[in-house]
Design an enzyme around this catalytic site. Structure first.
Site, PDB file in Angstrom:
ATOM      1  N   ARG A 167       1.050  -0.906  -0.111  1.00 46.13           N
ATOM      2  CA  ARG A 167      -0.020  -0.112  -0.143  1.00 46.13           C
ATOM      3  C   ARG A 167       0.628   1.214  -0.115  1.00 46.13           C
ATOM      4  NH1 ARG A 167      -1.841  -3.675  -0.994  1.00 46.13           N
ATOM      5  NH2 ARG A 167      -4.470  -4.782  -0.094  1.00 46.13           N
TER       6      ARG A 167
ATOM      7  N   SER B  10     -11.318  -2.701   3.587  1.00 48.45           N
ATOM      8  CA  SER B  10     -10.466  -3.031   5.094  1.00 48.45           C
ATOM      9  C   SER B  10     -10.224  -2.339   5.734  1.00 48.45           C
ATOM     10  CB  SER B  10      -9.272  -3.331   5.073  1.00 48.45           C
ATOM     11  OG  SER B  10      -9.718  -5.511   3.973  1.00 48.45           O
TER      12      SER B  10
ATOM     13  N   GLU C 129      -5.387   2.068   6.878  1.00 48.29           N
ATOM     14  CA  GLU C 129      -5.433   1.546   5.061  1.00 48.29           C
ATOM     15  C   GLU C 129      -5.815   2.917   4.822  1.00 48.29           C
ATOM     16  OE1 GLU C 129      -5.310  -2.091   3.142  1.00 48.29           O
ATOM     17  OE2 GLU C 129      -5.959  -0.582   1.422  1.00 48.29           O
TER      18      GLU C 129
HETATM   19  C1  LIG Z   1     -15.495  -3.214  -1.325  1.00 48.51           C
HETATM   20  C2  LIG Z   1     -14.103  -2.408  -0.932  1.00 48.51           C
HETATM   21  C3  LIG Z   1     -13.366  -3.643  -1.109  1.00 48.51           C
HETATM   22  C4  LIG Z   1     -11.815  -2.959  -1.311  1.00 48.51           C
HETATM   23  N1  LIG Z   1     -10.760  -4.387  -1.387  1.00 48.51           N
HETATM   24  C5  LIG Z   1      -9.816  -4.029  -1.357  1.00 48.51           C
HETATM   25  C6  LIG Z   1      -8.969  -4.275  -2.323  1.00 48.51           C
HETATM   26  O1  LIG Z   1      -8.566  -5.761  -1.978  1.00 48.51           O
HETATM   27  N2  LIG Z   1      -7.559  -4.242  -2.114  1.00 48.51           N
HETATM   28  C7  LIG Z   1      -7.233  -2.742  -1.803  1.00 48.51           C
HETATM   29  O2  LIG Z   1      -5.810  -3.248  -1.550  1.00 48.51           O
HETATM   30  N3  LIG Z   1      -8.226  -1.657  -1.724  1.00 48.51           N
HETATM   31  C8  LIG Z   1      -9.238  -2.152  -1.603  1.00 48.51           C
HETATM   32  N4  LIG Z   1     -10.765  -1.475  -1.132  1.00 48.51           N
HETATM   33  C9  LIG Z   1      -9.507   0.149  -1.277  1.00 48.51           C
HETATM   34  C10 LIG Z   1     -10.025   1.133  -2.167  1.00 48.51           C
HETATM   35  O3  LIG Z   1     -10.843  -0.168  -3.375  1.00 48.51           O
HETATM   36  C11 LIG Z   1      -8.407   1.579  -3.122  1.00 48.51           C
HETATM   37  O4  LIG Z   1      -7.430   1.086  -2.161  1.00 48.51           O
HETATM   38  C12 LIG Z   1      -8.349   1.596  -4.085  1.00 48.51           C
HETATM   39  O5  LIG Z   1      -6.945   1.352  -4.672  1.00 48.51           O
HETATM   40  C13 LIG Z   1      -8.799   3.229  -4.008  1.00 48.51           C
HETATM   41  O6  LIG Z   1      -9.040   4.232  -5.445  1.00 48.51           O
HETATM   42  P1  LIG Z   1      -9.942   5.294  -5.744  1.00 48.51           P
HETATM   43  O7  LIG Z   1      -9.797   5.644  -7.016  1.00 48.51           O
HETATM   44  O8  LIG Z   1     -11.224   4.807  -5.095  1.00 48.51           O
HETATM   45  O9  LIG Z   1      -9.300   5.955  -5.242  1.00 48.51           O
HETATM   46  P2  LIG Z   1      -9.348   7.259  -3.902  1.00 48.51           P
HETATM   47  O10 LIG Z   1     -10.374   6.745  -2.306  1.00 48.51           O
HETATM   48  O11 LIG Z   1     -10.418   7.914  -4.497  1.00 48.51           O
HETATM   49  O12 LIG Z   1      -7.613   7.961  -3.363  1.00 48.51           O
HETATM   50  C14 LIG Z   1      -7.567   6.803  -2.537  1.00 48.51           C
HETATM   51  C15 LIG Z   1      -6.536   8.215  -2.418  1.00 48.51           C
HETATM   52  O13 LIG Z   1      -5.718   7.948  -3.754  1.00 48.51           O
HETATM   53  C16 LIG Z   1      -5.340   9.193  -4.145  1.00 48.51           C
HETATM   54  N5  LIG Z   1      -5.344   9.210  -5.404  1.00 48.51           N
HETATM   55  C17 LIG Z   1      -6.996   8.882  -6.174  1.00 48.51           C
HETATM   56  N6  LIG Z   1      -6.671   9.271  -7.745  1.00 48.51           N
HETATM   57  C18 LIG Z   1      -5.472   9.880  -7.373  1.00 48.51           C
HETATM   58  C19 LIG Z   1      -4.234   9.847  -9.021  1.00 48.51           C
HETATM   59  N7  LIG Z   1      -4.327   9.776 -10.272  1.00 48.51           N
HETATM   60  N8  LIG Z   1      -2.910  10.169  -8.986  1.00 48.51           N
HETATM   61  C20 LIG Z   1      -2.744  10.455  -7.533  1.00 48.51           C
HETATM   62  N9  LIG Z   1      -3.384  10.418  -6.487  1.00 48.51           N
HETATM   63  C21 LIG Z   1      -4.771  10.232  -6.460  1.00 48.51           C
HETATM   64  C22 LIG Z   1      -6.436  10.183  -3.595  1.00 48.51           C
HETATM   65  O14 LIG Z   1      -5.682  11.605  -3.620  1.00 48.51           O
HETATM   66  C23 LIG Z   1      -6.399   9.931  -2.249  1.00 48.51           C
HETATM   67  O15 LIG Z   1      -5.121  10.148  -0.981  1.00 48.51           O
HETATM   68  C24 LIG Z   1     -11.943  -1.752  -0.988  1.00 48.51           C
HETATM   69  C25 LIG Z   1     -12.777  -1.061  -0.846  1.00 48.51           C
HETATM   70  C26 LIG Z   1     -14.089  -1.143  -0.671  1.00 48.51           C
HETATM   71  C27 LIG Z   1     -14.996  -0.456  -0.799  1.00 48.51           C
END
Ligand SMILES: Cc1cc2nc3c(=O)[nH]c(=O)nc-3n(C[C@H](O)[C@H](O)[C@H](O)COP(=O)(O)OP(=O)(O)OC[C@H]3O[C@@H](n4cnc5c(N)ncnc54)[C@H](O)[C@@H]3O)c2cc1C
Length: 304
Positions: A173, A223, A293
């Site tokens: 992460r 998580s 996280e």
């Molecule tokens: C039901 C569920 C299951 C999940 N399962 C997993 C799993 O199995 N494994 C896992 O690792 N995670 C999991 N997650 C967490 C999440 O989906 C991941 O961390 C995902 O990669 C976040 O992506 P996002 O686009 O939603 O980022 P966001 O939540 O929108 O942002 C997360 C961070 O990234 C930054 N960010 C977003 N886009 C950019 C960009 N283009 N450039 C720079 N910074 C940026 C944001 O500013 C923030 O700091 C889960 C979440 C849910 C709700």
């Protein structure tokens, strides 16, 4: 009205702007107050111009991908929120896929399936964008997105750079994009040929494991805590007797104790109070301090 809001809309025109937009609809937790201004850039140049403006004018700026790893305060975000959802192109060329930051991981895995390219199926069901997943180095079931990334185009300090995977400092992460506050613009995935049947089977297995183990019926950010060295956060929380524990309308999931869920109408304050309660009880029981996280806005360095 804050002066910068009018000034930005005059200077950077290729964006959809929404003033005072509630952010709860942009996070999977369904929590978060209003943004002073939300901007959806039409293309990469507009995204870079928004960030350049925010830096120059010292306007707090937050990038939201799919908001699936974010906890936004009930008071909202008094600054510029950028949503790169329209930067969602995915190009296929031989064994590689190139995806813009706003493309959803689900669309990417589907595209890989159509092209007969393996390597991404374990990421099925992660509800994030390519940008958020690369930034977080998202992963599941023994794989992480960095296993398939070969290079990333990123905006750093006003300059667009191509960062090879060897320089991306990917870890659990972790990535250089998070540690150095870079914006991920697009990423190249180097994949291997695989049969459609075997990719489809793996995607189905992964989705089934998620349905069985995760409380997908409730809003959450996945998580909530990082996996502590030598332990599993969910197991420690369960051992501490915290399954089903509630603060307001936030609860520790009965199905998977690593998930903090929104039972309906939970506030950010509810989730933070529950997080602290879980951290204290787990620490008292095991000596392990759980680290979130989920990116807690205003607490972590996600504002640049
Ligand atoms: C039901 C569920 C299951 C999940 N399962 C997993 C799993 O199995 N494994 C896992 O690792 N995670 C999991 N997650 C967490 C999440 O989906 C991941 O961390 C995902 O990669 C976040 O992506 P996002 O686009 O939603 O980022 P966001 O939540 O929108 O942002 C997360 C961070 O990234 C930054 N960010 C977003 N886009 C950019 C960009 N283009 N450039 C720079 N910074 C940026 C944001 O500013 C923030 O700091 C889960 C979440 C849910 C709700």
């Amino acid at each position: 009205m804050r002066e910068w809001i009018a000034e930005l809309q005059t200077r950077v025109t290729d964006c959809i702007y929404r003033e005072g937009e509630p952010l709860s609809g942009y996070t999977t937790f369904r929590i978060g107050g209003k943004a002073a201004l939300l901007a959806e850039p039409a293309h990469e140049e507009a995204l870079c111009a928004l960030i350049a403006f925010a830096r120059a004018e010292r306007v707090p700026c937050l990038l939201i991908g799919n908001g699936s790893n974010l906890l936004i305060p009930d008071e909202g975000f008094d600054g510029l929120v950028i949503l790169p959802a329209r930067l969602n192109r995915i190009d296929a060329r031989q064994d590689t896929l190139t995806a813009q930051c706003g493309a959803m991981l689900g669309t990417l895995t589907q595209k890989a399936l159509e092209c007969g390219l393996g390597g991404l199926a374990s990421l099925t069901g992660i509800p994030g964008t390519v940008g958020g997943a690369v930034y977080m180095n998202a992963g599941a079931f023994g794989s992480q997105i960095s296993d398939t990334v070969s290079e990333v185009r990123a905006l750093c300090g006003g300059e667009i750079r191509t960062i090879p995977v060897s320089e991306a400092r990917f870890g659990y992460r972790r990535s250089i994009f998070a540690s150095e506050g870079m914006t991920v613009l697009s990423a190249v995935f180097s994949l291997g040929k695989d049969s459609e049947e075997s990719i489809r089977r793996r995607m189905g297995e992964v989705m089934e494991m998620r349905r069985q183990k995760q409380p997908l019926e409730y809003p959450s950010a996945g998580s909530f805590f990082k996996r502590p060295e030598g332990h599993f956060a969910g197991a420690l929380i369960e051992q501490a007797g915290l399954k089903g524990e509630r603060v307001g309308n936030a609860a520790v999931s009965e199905k998977h104790a690593g998930f903090l869920i929104n039972l309906g109408g939970a506030t950010c304050a509810d989730v933070l109070a529950l997080m602290r309660l879980v951290q204290k009880r787990v620490f008292d029981m095991s000596g392990v301090m759980l680290e979130p996280e989920v990116k807690i806005i205003g607490r972590e360095n996600v504002v640049f």
